[in-house]
Design an enzyme around this catalytic site. Structure first.
Site, PDB file in Angstrom:
ATOM      1  N   ALA A 178      12.109  20.998   8.903  1.00 13.36           N
ATOM      2  CA  ALA A 178      11.061  19.951   8.581  1.00 13.36           C
ATOM      3  C   ALA A 178      11.825  18.711   9.215  1.00 13.36           C
ATOM      4  CB  ALA A 178      10.752  19.861   7.375  1.00 13.36           C
ATOM      5  N   ASP A 179      13.212  18.405   8.894  1.00 15.92           N
ATOM      6  CA  ASP A 179      13.933  17.352   9.047  1.00 15.92           C
ATOM      7  C   ASP A 179      14.264  17.393  10.772  1.00 15.92           C
ATOM      8  OD1 ASP A 179      14.499  15.913   6.804  1.00 15.92           O
ATOM      9  OD2 ASP A 179      16.172  16.954   6.463  1.00 15.92           O
ATOM     10  N   LEU A 180      14.611  18.422  11.471  1.00 13.35           N
ATOM     11  CA  LEU A 180      14.880  18.521  12.835  1.00 13.35           C
ATOM     12  C   LEU A 180      13.583  18.413  13.682  1.00 13.35           C
ATOM     13  CD1 LEU A 180      17.029  21.794  12.620  1.00 13.35           C
ATOM     14  CD2 LEU A 180      17.908  19.320  12.843  1.00 13.35           C
TER      15      LEU A 180
END
Length: 406
Positions: A178-180
């Protein structure tokens, strides 16, 4: 020349999504100025082990986690809680093309560093906010972390072994997807906004949400639900709509077989010694194989178990059947294709000689990524940046150091 070597990015972000976006911009040549808290810096500098080891004292240095997302940047330390620190950041924002931040919604307004405030002094500024849930909606005030976003966005409902098998249940991905994903979409949006600015001479505010990014990244799984009204379930290493497309046991371990069409399936069963299976009404088409997955997979597993992984891999590869080993990261960086593509990069570092990194997947023929700058030490470039961009002299810099503002 590199693609963005005329762009200045003021990076007020930390941890992963924001730094991942700004590292992508640095890879493309932008001058990225990472603003960190004096004496502490980005949280991920301490997210280990493993850590770099100070070559002189043997004490721990920056964590590998920090190293993965911060190459190519300058680090400056500024105490944003002070009026003098806020003034420094405003003056830098006046010079910048892009600002990236991942504070809670409204978190920078009290410092006068929100988009409306900075737009007044730099109308051309592209201002990118990355949050868990976006700038509006009922969840906007909440903090958002990758693990919880993977759960809330449906990722964990389709990741993990089937519920009716041993070990079944929800599972997160092994990296912070999700961050990436949010970081990559932020970089794409910034590039789009810069292109738009070239036509209008105006910047804009970009609103990137981890939840938005991860729901979007559910891709075919999301559309399967929206079309059918039935939520997909966990299938372990199986594929929801392509069969056989999963891991298979061998005599010595496991490997991946990824059959994408009916012709490849015919080749597979022929190589495995059961060509008649291609004409079995249960398995003739991919749709048939999906419906009869529970009958087909045990039959294939019985055959794949007869050979060691290496032998089976060579046999399938020679027949152009998509397949591959399940590598550890040690295997990955010893793989001949990975070596040939130069995916490990050793970056020059003033304190450690070199530190390792992973090459960008962005391959531009005329403005390639260069790997000449390791992730910076905390505050390594403070005096240089403030002298270069703001014209601060030694006396003023010394005074700011004495006050612990920088």
């Amino acid at each position: 020349m590199r693609a963005l070597d005329d762009i200045i990015v003021l990076d007020l972000s930390r941890v992963l999504a924001g730094p991942w976006a700004t590292q992508t911009l640095a890879d493309l040549g932008a001058r990225v100025i990472k603003v960190e808290k004096p004496g502490a810096g980005d949280d991920t500098r301490g997210w280990g082990p493993p850590f770099l080891t100070d070559p002189e004292t043997g004490e721990r240095d920056d964590a590998a986690y920090y190293l993965c997302a911060n190459r190519g940047k300058d680090s400056i330390t500024v105490d944003m809680s002070t009026p003098e620190g806020q003034d420094i950041i405003r003056r830098l924002a006046e010079k910048a093309d892009v600002l990236v931040e991942n504070y809670k919604v409204g978190g920078l307004k009290k410092y006068g560093l929100d988009y409306p405030s900075l737009k007044e002094i730099n109308p051309k500024l592209v201002y990118c906010s990355i949050t868990g849930f976006g700038q509006d909606g009922p969840y906007a005030p909440r903090a958002g972390y990758d693990f919880m976003i993977q759960a809330m966005a449906g990722m964990m409902s389709v990741t993990g072994e089937r519920d009716d098998l041993p070990g079944g249940g929800p599972q997160k991905a092994g990296v912070a997807v999700a961050d990436l994903g949010a970081g990559l979409y932020a970089a794409v949006a910034i590039l789009g906004a810069l292109h738009q600015r070239g036509r209008t001479s105006k910047g804009q505010h970009i609103d990137i949400s981890l939840l938005d990014a991860q729901v979007f990244n559910m891709a075919n799984q999301a559309l399967s639900y929206l079309v059918s009204g039935t939520a997909p379930k966990r299938l372990g290493n199986g594929h929801a709509t392509v069969v056989p497309y999963q891991s298979f046991p061998t005599r010595t371990g496991h490997m991946i077989i990824a059959v994408g069409n009916d012709n490849q399936f015919r080749k597979l069963v022929t190589v495995l010694g059961r060509p008649e299976m291609a004409d079995d009404p249960r398995f003739r088409t991919n749709g048939d194989r999906v419906e009869n997955r529970d009958a087909l997979i045990p039959m294939l597993e019985e055959m794949t178990r007869e050979r060691p992984s290496g032998e089976l891999y060579e046999l399938l590869e020679s027949s152009s059947i998509p397949c591959g080993p399940i590598n550890t990261l040690e295997d990955v960086f010893q793989d001949p294709q990975v070596i040939a593509r130069g995916l490990r990069k050793d970056l020059p570092h003033g304190k450690h000689g070199t530190v390792p990194g992973v090459a960008s997947p962005l391959r531009l023929s005329d403005s390639p990524v260069s790997y000449d700058k390791a992730p910076p030490l905390l505050g390594e470039n403070t005096d240089e940046v403030l002298a270069d961009l703001l014209g601060l002299g030694e006396t003023k810099l010394g005074d700011l150091h004495d006050k612990e503002i920088i």
